[in-house]
Design an enzyme around this catalytic site. Structure first.
Site, PDB file in Angstrom:
ATOM      1  N   HIS A 254       1.470   5.216  -2.471  1.00 37.09           N
ATOM      2  CA  HIS A 254       0.975   6.108  -3.517  1.00 37.09           C
ATOM      3  C   HIS A 254       2.142   6.864  -4.149  1.00 37.09           C
ATOM      4  CE1 HIS A 254      -2.804   5.412  -1.397  1.00 37.09           C
ATOM      5  NE2 HIS A 254      -2.284   5.944  -0.298  1.00 37.09           N
TER       6      HIS A 254
ATOM      7  N   HIS B 109       0.841  -1.201   0.000  1.00 41.56           N
ATOM      8  CA  HIS B 109       0.000   0.000   0.000  1.00 41.56           C
ATOM      9  C   HIS B 109       0.873   1.247   0.000  1.00 41.56           C
ATOM     10  CE1 HIS B 109      -4.130   1.652   0.646  1.00 41.56           C
ATOM     11  NE2 HIS B 109      -3.395   2.733   0.918  1.00 41.56           N
TER      12      HIS B 109
ATOM     13  N   ARG C 245     -10.191   0.043  -6.626  1.00 43.96           N
ATOM     14  CA  ARG C 245     -10.390   0.558  -5.272  1.00 43.96           C
ATOM     15  C   ARG C 245     -11.675   1.365  -5.183  1.00 43.96           C
ATOM     16  NH1 ARG C 245      -6.935   5.114  -1.830  1.00 43.96           N
ATOM     17  NH2 ARG C 245      -7.050   4.058   0.174  1.00 43.96           N
TER      18      ARG C 245
ATOM     19  N   TYR D 115      -7.359  17.057  -0.585  1.00 47.65           N
ATOM     20  CA  TYR D 115      -6.084  17.524  -0.058  1.00 47.65           C
ATOM     21  C   TYR D 115      -5.198  17.999  -1.203  1.00 47.65           C
ATOM     22  CZ  TYR D 115      -5.054  12.706  -1.481  1.00 47.65           C
ATOM     23  OH  TYR D 115      -4.974  11.525  -2.186  1.00 47.65           O
TER      24      TYR D 115
ATOM     25  N   ASP E 209       1.806   2.509   3.565  1.00 47.34           N
ATOM     26  CA  ASP E 209       0.958   3.683   3.329  1.00 47.34           C
ATOM     27  C   ASP E 209       1.787   4.906   2.945  1.00 47.34           C
ATOM     28  OD1 ASP E 209      -1.483   4.966   3.033  1.00 47.34           O
ATOM     29  OD2 ASP E 209      -1.609   5.559   5.135  1.00 47.34           O
TER      30      ASP E 209
ATOM     31  N   HIS F   7      -6.370  -0.677   5.646  1.00 51.65           N
ATOM     32  CA  HIS F   7      -6.034  -0.077   6.941  1.00 51.65           C
ATOM     33  C   HIS F   7      -6.783  -0.686   8.127  1.00 51.65           C
ATOM     34  CE1 HIS F   7      -3.710   2.594   4.576  1.00 51.65           C
ATOM     35  NE2 HIS F   7      -4.709   3.326   4.140  1.00 51.65           N
TER      36      HIS F   7
END
Length: 296
Positions: A23, A21, A114, A39, A239, A172
């Site tokens: 990005h 996981h 997702r 964001y 993450d 998560h």
């Protein structure tokens, strides 16, 4: 751009260990953020994550499309091209996406879609129905569905997740709140789902689970309960680059949210404390991801 130094974890990672996981953001001149987003963040290039992997001993990568890009997957797909067979992707698309687009994504390594029910939640008025809609598109490809939802929503979606015709991966740890212990209805629902063998869970987001205290070790009871429920259906993720906490609502475009940049070595050490058996760690870090994401 993230610049955090990542320490070596205090245990050896198995061959084929995967970060399941993370990005990538940017370069923004080529891949600008979506007009509607929750964001604003700095660029987070793939090279910085590759440095993290080298520092802690990870080999494989699973890129997850962040909400800041909406359904524009180009930055993630470009990173997949660069990484080749060492990487897989989780995309975000509209329900009516053409088959040809899904085929092209598959060739680049995408193996899942997702459904983000946290950031810009108002985009999805009927998530239970969408689970069925997406599952019908994914089944012929051998893909799975990844669901990101608040803990109470996992409980509400338990019937739909149980009935999904494709495997489901919950982000998560289902976002429980460490202050409320293991008896939270959403977390109890997640344990039941995990025990079915049809639902997977990411042992990621320990910092999200412990947001109230700021102590990562407060996530240990939740991680241990998930391992006890079904270690064959767990994977781990950093993450990275750890997007700052935000409300999930649409915002203006003038304020940049800094990354929290957690130490991946520390996250792995917390994982090892929750999973002391080396054979179980190997499953979660390497063998399970190889099956779920179809690594060669």
């Amino acid at each position: 751009m993230p610049t955090r130094h990542h320490t070596r974890p205090n245990f050896p990672l198995p061959a084929g260990a995967a970060d399941c996981h993370l990005h990538v953001f940017g370069p923004f001149a080529q891949f600008p953020l979506a007009a509607q987003r929750a964001y604003n963040v700095p660029e987070a290039p793939l090279a910085a994550h590759e440095a993290l992997k080298r520092a802690v001993g990870l080999e494989r990568t699973v890129l997850v499309q962040p909400s800041g890009y909406g359904s524009d997957n180009r930055a993630m797909l470009d990173a997949l091209r660069q990484l080749g067979s060492r990487a897989r992707g989780v995309a975000v698309v509209d329900p009516d996406v053409p088959e040809s687009e899904l085929d092209a994504m598959h060739r680049l390594g995408v193996r899942a879609l997702r459904l983000n029910l946290v950031s810009l939640r108002s985009r999805y008025s009927d998530p239970a129905s969408l689970i069925g809609t997406f599952a019908a598109r994914l089944a012929p490809r051998g893909w799975h569905l990844q669901v990101f939802g608040e803990n109470h929503l996992i409980a509400a979606l338990e019937p739909a997740l149980t009935q999904s015709s494709v495997p489901v991966v919950v982000d998560h740890m289902g976002l429980p709140d460490s202050r409320h212990g293991l008896v939270q209805p959403g977390f109890r629902a997640l344990l039941r789902l995990l025990q079915t063998g049809r639902v997977w869970v990411k042992l990621a987001g320990a910092d999200r689970v412990t947001r109230a205290s700021g102590n990562l070790r407060d996530a240990l009871p939740f991680m241990r309960a998930l391992v006890a429920a079904n270690p064959e259906r767990l994977v781990w993720g950093s993450d990275w680059p750890n997007i700052g906490f935000h409300s999930g609502a649409a915002i203006g475009h003038d304020q940049v949210l800094p990354y929290r940049e957690l130490d991946a070595g520390e996250l792995l050490n917390v994982f090892a404390e929750a999973v002391p058996e080396a054979t179980v760690r190997e499953k979660i870090l390497a063998a399970n991801p190889a099956r779920l994401y179809q690594f060669a």
